[in-house]
Motif scaffolding. Structure first.
Motif, short mmCIF file in Angstrom:
data_model
loop_
_atom_site.label_atom_id
_atom_site.label_comp_id
_atom_site.label_asym_id
_atom_site.label_seq_id
_atom_site.Cartn_x
_atom_site.Cartn_y
_atom_site.Cartn_z
N MET A 7 43.36 29.63 29.39
CA MET A 7 42.57 30.85 29.51
C MET A 7 41.13 30.45 29.78
O MET A 7 40.49 29.79 28.97
N ARG A 12 40.14 35.44 32.88
CA ARG A 12 39.90 36.72 32.20
C ARG A 12 39.33 37.74 33.18
O ARG A 12 39.81 38.86 33.26
N TRP A 16 40.67 41.34 34.23
CA TRP A 16 39.89 42.55 33.92
C TRP A 16 39.58 43.35 35.16
O TRP A 16 39.53 44.58 35.11
N GLU A 34 36.76 44.52 28.07
CA GLU A 34 36.81 43.16 27.52
C GLU A 34 37.42 43.13 26.11
O GLU A 34 38.19 42.23 25.78
N ASP A 39 42.41 37.72 25.05
CA ASP A 39 43.21 36.63 25.61
C ASP A 39 44.70 36.83 25.33
O ASP A 39 45.54 36.68 26.21
N ILE A 42 46.06 39.68 27.43
CA ILE A 42 46.16 39.26 28.84
C ILE A 42 47.41 38.40 29.04
O ILE A 42 48.19 38.63 29.97
#
Length: 50
Positions: A7, A12, A16, A34, A39, A42
């Motif tokens: 990650m 990220r 996003w 966010e 993490d 995601i």
């Protein structure tokens, strides 16, 4: 079961962005995305094909 890719901030931000995130969004909107897509979230979403 998990993505072997580490990650990174780049990973990220790429994720996003699929939800409307951009660095120049107002801070409250940017932080909402966010904070929702952590993490762990995601990785789970990517595992499920999102």
């Amino acid at each position: 079961m998990t993505n072997k890719e580490p990650m990174t901030q780049q990973r990220r931000e790429a994720f996003w962005r699929t939800y409307g995130w951009t660095p120049d969004l107002p801070e409250t909107e940017r932080r909402t995305i966010e904070e929702y897509w952590t993490d762990t979230e995601i990785e789970e979403a990517q595992h499920l094909g999102f």
